[in-house]
Design a protein around this motif. Structure first.
Motif, mmCIF file in Angstrom:
data_model
loop_
_atom_site.group_PDB
_atom_site.id
_atom_site.type_symbol
_atom_site.label_atom_id
_atom_site.label_comp_id
_atom_site.label_asym_id
_atom_site.label_seq_id
_atom_site.Cartn_x
_atom_site.Cartn_y
_atom_site.Cartn_z
ATOM 1 N N LEU A 91 51.271 40.770 27.597
ATOM 2 C CA LEU A 91 50.043 40.905 26.814
ATOM 3 C C LEU A 91 48.854 40.200 27.444
ATOM 4 O O LEU A 91 47.782 40.114 26.852
ATOM 5 N N MET A 92 49.053 39.670 28.638
ATOM 6 C CA MET A 92 47.971 38.914 29.270
ATOM 7 C C MET A 92 47.586 39.551 30.601
ATOM 8 O O MET A 92 48.454 39.970 31.363
ATOM 9 N N ARG A 93 46.274 39.662 30.841
ATOM 10 C CA ARG A 93 45.824 40.220 32.114
ATOM 11 C C ARG A 93 46.365 39.373 33.268
ATOM 12 O O ARG A 93 46.497 38.153 33.144
ATOM 13 N N VAL A 94 46.676 40.079 34.376
ATOM 14 C CA VAL A 94 47.271 39.440 35.540
ATOM 15 C C VAL A 94 46.446 38.248 36.033
ATOM 16 O O VAL A 94 46.977 37.169 36.326
ATOM 17 N N GLY A 95 45.128 38.424 36.082
ATOM 18 C CA GLY A 95 44.264 37.359 36.595
ATOM 19 C C GLY A 95 44.388 36.068 35.797
ATOM 20 O O GLY A 95 44.440 34.976 36.372
ATOM 21 N N ARG A 96 44.472 36.184 34.486
ATOM 22 C CA ARG A 96 44.595 34.981 33.655
ATOM 23 C C ARG A 96 45.926 34.282 33.899
ATOM 24 O O ARG A 96 46.030 33.063 33.822
ATOM 25 N N GLN A 97 46.976 35.090 34.167
ATOM 26 C CA GLN A 97 48.287 34.491 34.395
ATOM 27 C C GLN A 97 48.331 33.753 35.725
ATOM 28 O O GLN A 97 48.925 32.691 35.841
ATOM 29 N N VAL A 98 47.678 34.339 36.735
ATOM 30 C CA VAL A 98 47.637 33.674 38.038
ATOM 31 C C VAL A 98 46.756 32.422 37.941
ATOM 32 O O VAL A 98 47.004 31.402 38.590
ATOM 33 N N ALA A 99 45.731 32.504 37.072
ATOM 34 C CA ALA A 99 44.804 31.370 36.912
ATOM 35 C C ALA A 99 45.484 30.155 36.295
ATOM 36 O O ALA A 99 45.138 29.013 36.633
ATOM 37 N N GLU A 100 46.442 30.421 35.413
ATOM 38 C CA GLU A 100 47.018 29.327 34.620
ATOM 39 C C GLU A 100 47.562 28.160 35.471
ATOM 40 O O GLU A 100 47.135 27.019 35.278
ATOM 41 N N PRO A 101 48.476 28.423 36.424
ATOM 42 C CA PRO A 101 48.954 27.274 37.227
ATOM 43 C C PRO A 101 47.850 26.649 38.088
ATOM 44 O O PRO A 101 47.870 25.439 38.329
ATOM 45 N N ALA A 105 37.514 32.464 42.049
ATOM 46 C CA ALA A 105 37.637 32.652 43.503
ATOM 47 C C ALA A 105 39.052 32.343 43.968
ATOM 48 O O ALA A 105 39.609 33.044 44.834
ATOM 49 N N ALA A 106 39.669 31.322 43.360
ATOM 50 C CA ALA A 106 41.038 30.954 43.746
ATOM 51 C C ALA A 106 42.032 32.045 43.343
ATOM 52 O O ALA A 106 43.001 32.315 44.059
ATOM 53 N N VAL A 107 41.772 32.685 42.182
ATOM 54 C CA VAL A 107 42.645 33.780 41.734
ATOM 55 C C VAL A 107 42.555 34.942 42.721
ATOM 56 O O VAL A 107 43.569 35.494 43.157
ATOM 57 N N THR A 108 41.333 35.309 43.096
ATOM 58 C CA THR A 108 41.147 36.396 44.060
ATOM 59 C C THR A 108 41.833 36.060 45.389
ATOM 60 O O THR A 108 42.541 36.892 45.972
ATOM 61 N N ALA A 109 41.659 34.818 45.832
ATOM 62 C CA ALA A 109 42.275 34.404 47.102
ATOM 63 C C ALA A 109 43.797 34.464 47.009
ATOM 64 O O ALA A 109 44.476 34.900 47.952
ATOM 65 N N ALA A 110 44.339 34.050 45.843
ATOM 66 C CA ALA A 110 45.799 34.055 45.668
ATOM 67 C C ALA A 110 46.341 35.485 45.709
ATOM 68 O O ALA A 110 47.400 35.744 46.282
ATOM 69 N N LEU A 111 45.593 36.422 45.108
ATOM 70 C CA LEU A 111 46.042 37.824 45.099
ATOM 71 C C LEU A 111 45.877 38.458 46.482
ATOM 72 O O LEU A 111 46.674 39.298 46.895
ATOM 73 N N GLU A 112 44.835 38.025 47.204
ATOM 74 C CA GLU A 112 44.652 38.515 48.576
ATOM 75 C C GLU A 112 45.757 38.008 49.482
ATOM 76 O O GLU A 112 46.236 38.713 50.363
ATOM 77 N N VAL A 168 48.801 37.521 48.860
ATOM 78 C CA VAL A 168 50.032 38.310 48.744
ATOM 79 C C VAL A 168 49.757 39.791 49.041
ATOM 80 O O VAL A 168 50.541 40.668 48.677
ATOM 81 N N ARG A 169 48.636 40.023 49.736
ATOM 82 C CA ARG A 169 48.289 41.351 50.258
ATOM 83 C C ARG A 169 48.185 42.414 49.170
ATOM 84 O O ARG A 169 48.609 43.550 49.361
ATOM 85 N N LEU A 170 47.618 42.030 48.028
ATOM 86 C CA LEU A 170 47.359 43.032 46.995
ATOM 87 C C LEU A 170 46.017 43.682 47.276
ATOM 88 O O LEU A 170 45.016 42.987 47.467
ATOM 89 N N PRO A 171 45.996 45.018 47.323
ATOM 90 C CA PRO A 171 44.727 45.693 47.562
ATOM 91 C C PRO A 171 43.843 45.569 46.318
ATOM 92 O O PRO A 171 44.362 45.537 45.200
ATOM 93 N N ASP A 172 42.563 45.485 46.513
ATOM 94 C CA ASP A 172 41.626 45.434 45.394
ATOM 95 C C ASP A 172 41.992 44.350 44.365
ATOM 96 O O ASP A 172 42.270 44.645 43.197
ATOM 97 N N PRO A 173 41.987 43.085 44.784
ATOM 98 C CA PRO A 173 42.434 42.003 43.896
ATOM 99 C C PRO A 173 41.650 41.907 42.595
ATOM 100 O O PRO A 173 42.218 41.540 41.565
ATOM 101 N N GLU A 174 40.357 42.273 42.613
ATOM 102 C CA GLU A 174 39.584 42.185 41.358
ATOM 103 C C GLU A 174 40.132 43.162 40.314
ATOM 104 O O GLU A 174 40.213 42.835 39.140
ATOM 105 N N ARG A 175 40.493 44.359 40.777
ATOM 106 C CA ARG A 175 41.056 45.338 39.845
ATOM 107 C C ARG A 175 42.420 44.870 39.324
ATOM 108 O O ARG A 175 42.694 44.923 38.129
#
Ligand SMILES: Nc1ncnc2c1ncn2[C@@H]1O[C@H](COP(=O)(O)OP(=O)(O)O)[C@@H](O)[C@H]1O
Ligand SMILES: [Mg+2]
Length: 280
Positions: free
Chosen positions: A111-121, A135-142, A144-151
């Motif tokens: 029930l939680m958007r991915v970005g918020r979950q990555v933000a938590e730790p 910015a740290a969330v975007t960097a963390a998703l980048e 792990v080679r996720l395309p379009d981390p903002e989406r």
């Protein structure tokens, strides 16, 4: 041990007994150096996950754990996990060690958007807020080679693929820069092409960060791609251990020979996709 690397984890005589008195892990001992990659292999039910849970102090209620599990992570001091209180264990989790599980949905809140979950730790452990946190969330998703981390950050877990979810779970496990990453069948739920991609990702991340890796799988073909050394578990006991080359090319225990046989079959399936990233 390799001599020039410090010992990060020392497991000695680890034993886990179920509430019914069944021995699920019997007298398992090994050490893991900083930056070393160890595989734990055995058929389903051989005690791999229970070993990992005991190492992180997360065995289910009622299990009797004995023996010793000592972490000596830089900046955290020496900690005996067996018998440690919840506060001490909480301070270890994420920093000394983090676990990636087989099913990424177990690590994610539906029930939680991915970005918020990555933000938590990142927020909790690194104290980041506001734009620095975004910015740290975007960097963390980048990373792990996720395309379009903002989406991806705006998506809910069910809106992304299984492979993408596992990458998100890996990003969360890495958020606190653990000295040891435990990966418990991290690719088992994925199809073979995605398996190869996620393996390649883990391999790269572990090397780049100099993390130690405990890679758990029922599949020797997968373990031999990523680990330097392996331990073979059968009915909760270690029946064989050694370098990947020795165990694959000259297995001594009949059970290991059987694992090598079935590994060869998957290996050829993995080969095509893995050769691409193994090539320089
Ligand atoms: N919560 C539990 N209570 C009792 N027995 C358990 C529990 N979880 C796992 N087991 C048993 O412990 C043994 C080892 O399980 P596990 O470590 O999950 O195996 P693996 O990860 O190698 O497939 C199995 O026989 C399993 O049935
Ligand atoms: Mg398991």
């Amino acid at each position: 041990m390799t001599g020039d690397r410090a010992t990060l984890l020392a497991v000695a005589g680890l034993h886990v007994r179920s509430p019914e008195g069944r021995d699920l892990v019997s007298d398992v001992s090994f050490t893991l150096d900083a930056g070393e990659r160890l595989g734990l292999i055995g058929e389903s039910g051989s005690g791999k996950s229970m070993t990992a849970l005991a190492i992180t102090g997360l065995t289910p209620p009622g299990m009797a754990v004995s023996g010793s599990v000592v972490f000596d992570a830089p900046g955290l001091g020496r900690t005996e996990v067996v018998g440690a209180g919840e506060r001490r264990l909480t301070s270890l989790r994420g920093r000394a060690t983090s676990t990636v599980f087989q099913e990424p949905l177990t690590a994610l809140d539906p029930l939680m958007r991915v970005g918020r979950q990555v933000a938590e730790p990142l927020r909790r452990r690194r104290g980041l807020r506001g734009r620095a946190l975004d910015a740290a969330v975007t960097a963390a998703l980048e990373e792990v080679r996720l395309p379009d981390p903002e989406r991806i950050a705006r998506a809910y877990p069910h809106e992304i693929s299984g492979g993408q979810r596992q990458r998100v779970a890996i990003a969360m496990a890495l958020a606190c820069d653990p000295a040891l990453l435990i990966a418990d069948e991290p690719t088992t739920a994925l199809d073979v092409t995605v398996q190869a991609d996620v393996l390649a990702l883990l391999d790269g991340l572990v090397r780049e960060r100099g993390m130690a890796l405990l890679f758990i799988s029922h599949d020797l073909a997968v373990v031999s791609r990523i680990a330097e050394r392996v331990i073979v578990l059968k009915n909760g006991a270690a029946v064989e251990s050694g370098s990947v080359d020795d165990v694959v090319n000259a297995p001594r225990h009949p059970y290991t020979r059987q694992l090598v046989g079935s590994a060869r079959r998957l290996d050829s399936a993995l080969d095509d996709v893995l050769d691409d990233w193994r090539a320089p």
